[in-house]
Design an enzyme around this catalytic site. Structure first.
Site, PDB file in Angstrom:
ATOM      1  N   ASP A 139      28.454  21.927  25.246  1.00  0.00           N
ATOM      2  CA  ASP A 139      28.049  23.316  25.437  1.00  0.00           C
ATOM      3  C   ASP A 139      27.899  23.481  26.958  1.00  0.00           C
ATOM      4  O   ASP A 139      27.760  22.486  27.681  1.00  0.00           O
ATOM      5  CB  ASP A 139      26.722  23.546  24.710  1.00  0.00           C
ATOM      6  CG  ASP A 139      26.149  24.903  25.005  1.00  0.00           C
ATOM      7  OD1 ASP A 139      26.890  25.892  24.927  1.00  0.00           O
ATOM      8  OD2 ASP A 139      24.943  24.981  25.332  1.00  0.00           O
ATOM      9  N   LEU A 140      27.951  24.719  27.442  1.00  0.00           N
ATOM     10  CA  LEU A 140      27.884  24.914  28.899  1.00  0.00           C
ATOM     11  C   LEU A 140      26.474  25.320  29.370  1.00  0.00           C
ATOM     12  O   LEU A 140      25.808  24.560  30.079  1.00  0.00           O
ATOM     13  CB  LEU A 140      28.917  25.971  29.316  1.00  0.00           C
ATOM     14  CG  LEU A 140      28.933  26.358  30.785  1.00  0.00           C
ATOM     15  CD1 LEU A 140      29.374  25.182  31.658  1.00  0.00           C
ATOM     16  CD2 LEU A 140      29.870  27.556  31.013  1.00  0.00           C
ATOM     17  N   ASP A 141      26.058  26.525  28.919  1.00  0.00           N
ATOM     18  CA  ASP A 141      24.779  27.072  29.399  1.00  0.00           C
ATOM     19  C   ASP A 141      23.608  26.211  28.927  1.00  0.00           C
ATOM     20  O   ASP A 141      23.402  26.046  27.721  1.00  0.00           O
ATOM     21  CB  ASP A 141      24.579  28.502  28.859  1.00  0.00           C
ATOM     22  CG  ASP A 141      25.658  29.464  29.345  1.00  0.00           C
ATOM     23  OD1 ASP A 141      25.976  29.441  30.545  1.00  0.00           O
ATOM     24  OD2 ASP A 141      26.177  30.254  28.524  1.00  0.00           O
ATOM     25  N   THR A 185      22.241  27.897  33.625  1.00  0.00           N
ATOM     26  CA  THR A 185      22.448  29.343  33.444  1.00  0.00           C
ATOM     27  C   THR A 185      21.632  29.905  32.284  1.00  0.00           C
ATOM     28  O   THR A 185      21.520  31.128  32.166  1.00  0.00           O
ATOM     29  CB  THR A 185      23.936  29.639  33.172  1.00  0.00           C
ATOM     30  OG1 THR A 185      24.444  28.580  32.379  1.00  0.00           O
ATOM     31  CG2 THR A 185      24.729  29.777  34.441  1.00  0.00           C
ATOM     32  N   LYS A 245      19.427  31.412  22.207  1.00  0.00           N
ATOM     33  CA  LYS A 245      20.245  30.380  22.857  1.00  0.00           C
ATOM     34  C   LYS A 245      21.437  30.013  21.987  1.00  0.00           C
ATOM     35  O   LYS A 245      21.281  29.767  20.790  1.00  0.00           O
ATOM     36  CB  LYS A 245      19.401  29.122  23.137  1.00  0.00           C
ATOM     37  CG  LYS A 245      18.517  29.249  24.350  1.00  0.00           C
ATOM     38  CD  LYS A 245      17.904  27.904  24.687  1.00  0.00           C
ATOM     39  CE  LYS A 245      16.972  28.014  25.868  1.00  0.00           C
ATOM     40  NZ  LYS A 245      16.218  26.772  26.067  1.00  0.00           N
ATOM     41  N   SER A 274      31.664  26.694  24.342  1.00  0.00           N
ATOM     42  CA  SER A 274      30.590  27.611  24.741  1.00  0.00           C
ATOM     43  C   SER A 274      30.762  28.971  24.089  1.00  0.00           C
ATOM     44  O   SER A 274      31.869  29.502  24.037  1.00  0.00           O
ATOM     45  CB  SER A 274      30.608  27.784  26.270  1.00  0.00           C
ATOM     46  OG  SER A 274      29.805  28.890  26.643  1.00  0.00           O
ATOM     47  N   ALA A 275      29.642  29.553  23.639  1.00  0.00           N
ATOM     48  CA  ALA A 275      29.678  30.896  23.035  1.00  0.00           C
ATOM     49  C   ALA A 275      29.920  31.977  24.079  1.00  0.00           C
ATOM     50  O   ALA A 275      30.223  33.124  23.742  1.00  0.00           O
ATOM     51  CB  ALA A 275      28.346  31.152  22.338  1.00  0.00           C
ATOM     52  N   LYS A 317      28.540  30.492  16.876  1.00  0.00           N
ATOM     53  CA  LYS A 317      27.575  29.482  16.421  1.00  0.00           C
ATOM     54  C   LYS A 317      26.442  30.235  15.702  1.00  0.00           C
ATOM     55  O   LYS A 317      26.084  31.315  16.169  1.00  0.00           O
ATOM     56  CB  LYS A 317      26.988  28.709  17.615  1.00  0.00           C
ATOM     57  CG  LYS A 317      28.019  27.954  18.449  1.00  0.00           C
ATOM     58  CD  LYS A 317      27.355  27.419  19.730  1.00  0.00           C
ATOM     59  CE  LYS A 317      28.391  26.840  20.674  1.00  0.00           C
ATOM     60  NZ  LYS A 317      27.835  26.405  21.967  1.00  0.00           N
ATOM     61  N   GLU A 372      24.361  19.749  22.984  1.00  0.00           N
ATOM     62  CA  GLU A 372      23.891  21.122  22.788  1.00  0.00           C
ATOM     63  C   GLU A 372      22.423  21.291  23.157  1.00  0.00           C
ATOM     64  O   GLU A 372      21.626  20.388  22.895  1.00  0.00           O
ATOM     65  CB  GLU A 372      23.999  21.479  21.300  1.00  0.00           C
ATOM     66  CG  GLU A 372      25.152  22.347  20.916  1.00  0.00           C
ATOM     67  CD  GLU A 372      25.098  23.759  21.479  1.00  0.00           C
ATOM     68  OE1 GLU A 372      24.038  24.186  21.983  1.00  0.00           O
ATOM     69  OE2 GLU A 372      26.126  24.442  21.421  1.00  0.00           O
ATOM     70  N   ASP A 373      22.070  22.464  23.691  1.00  0.00           N
ATOM     71  CA  ASP A 373      20.653  22.730  23.967  1.00  0.00           C
ATOM     72  C   ASP A 373      20.077  23.775  23.009  1.00  0.00           C
ATOM     73  O   ASP A 373      18.925  24.167  23.165  1.00  0.00           O
ATOM     74  CB  ASP A 373      20.452  23.213  25.415  1.00  0.00           C
ATOM     75  CG  ASP A 373      20.991  24.616  25.624  1.00  0.00           C
ATOM     76  OD1 ASP A 373      22.061  24.939  25.062  1.00  0.00           O
ATOM     77  OD2 ASP A 373      20.344  25.408  26.344  1.00  0.00           O
TER      78      ASP A 373
END
Ligand code: BG6
Ligand code: MG
Length: 216
Positions: free
Chosen positions: A10-12, A18, A46, A115-116, A146, A170-171
């Site tokens: 995942d990115l953010d 971010t 999130k 990433s979403a 997601k 994932e966060d």
């Protein structure tokens, strides 16, 4: 040892800090709509797509809007977010993230972004991270957000790796649910109390190494 294996990041909130900018942009949006929005409520947003996030935000503020109004508010949030990320630099890459991605790539593991966010590419370009990924699947590439597994299944397909040989980082609770639904193992980045469905939880990619991957 790591042949035919992949990691989907995942990115953010996993690679770059971010997540705080998404929160600030939603908070400002909520204030403009006349209610407050806490960090605890933000956990529910999130990993969730922009429109789904707006639905959750409006339900928290007990506000009903027409489709047209919703689109305007979502655009307003996105403009606030884009302003907040306009000056981000590689300094905002989270501790250990770049090193860990480079380490797994040198071990022969394929890497992807799942990433979403429809802004994922802008962020990756600003951080000069695009060359570190074999596939980039973002909010523009999927229909179902997601916790639906589509994003991770598409990443596995792009990498030509079986889902059972993919590990997701994932966060968000929604992202962990999506990884599990895709039949993948999952490392939670953040607090074990919140991310209790992940296989393991670490505070950040600086706590990861190849040996820890073997145990997951
Ligand atoms: C996710 C974030 O990565 O992307 C969410 O965790 C965000 O907070 C979602 O809502 C969609 O992002 P964007 O940039 O398409 O509005
Ligand atoms: Mg995230």
């Amino acid at each position: 040892m790591f042949k035919n294996r992949a990691i989907i990041f995942d990115l953010d909130g996993v690679i770059v800090d971010t997540a705080k900018y998404h929160y600030l942009a939603w908070k400002e949006t909520a204030i403009k709509l006349g209610f407050d929005f806490t960090e605890k409520d933000n956990e529910r947003l999130k990993g969730v797509s922009r429109m789904k996030s707006l639905e959750i935000l409006l339900s928290i503020g007990k506000i009903e809007l027409s489709q047209d109004e919703k689109e305007k508010v979502a655009d307003m949030k996105n403009n606030l977010y884009k302003e907040l990320i306009s000056n981000i630099t590689p300094n905002e890459i989270l501790p250990g993230a770049k090193q860990f991605i480079e380490t797994v790539r040198s071990a022969g593991i394929l890497t992807a972004i799942g990433s979403a966010s429809k802004n994922a590419m802008i962020v990756l370009e600003k951080l000069c991270l695009v060359p570190l990924f074999d596939a980039i699947i973002d909010g523009n590439s999927v229909i179902k957000a997601k916790p639906h597994p589509e994003i991770f299944l598409k990443a596995a397909e792009a990498l030509k790796i079986s889902p059972k040989n993919c590990i997701v980082f994932e966060d968000s609770e929604a992202g962990i649910e999506a990884a599990k639904a895709a039949g993948m193992r999952c490392v939670g980045i953040g607090s074990p109390e919140i991310l209790n469905n992940a296989d393991i939880v670490v505070s950040g990619l600086d706590k990861m190494n190849l040996n820890r991957l073997i145990d997951i």
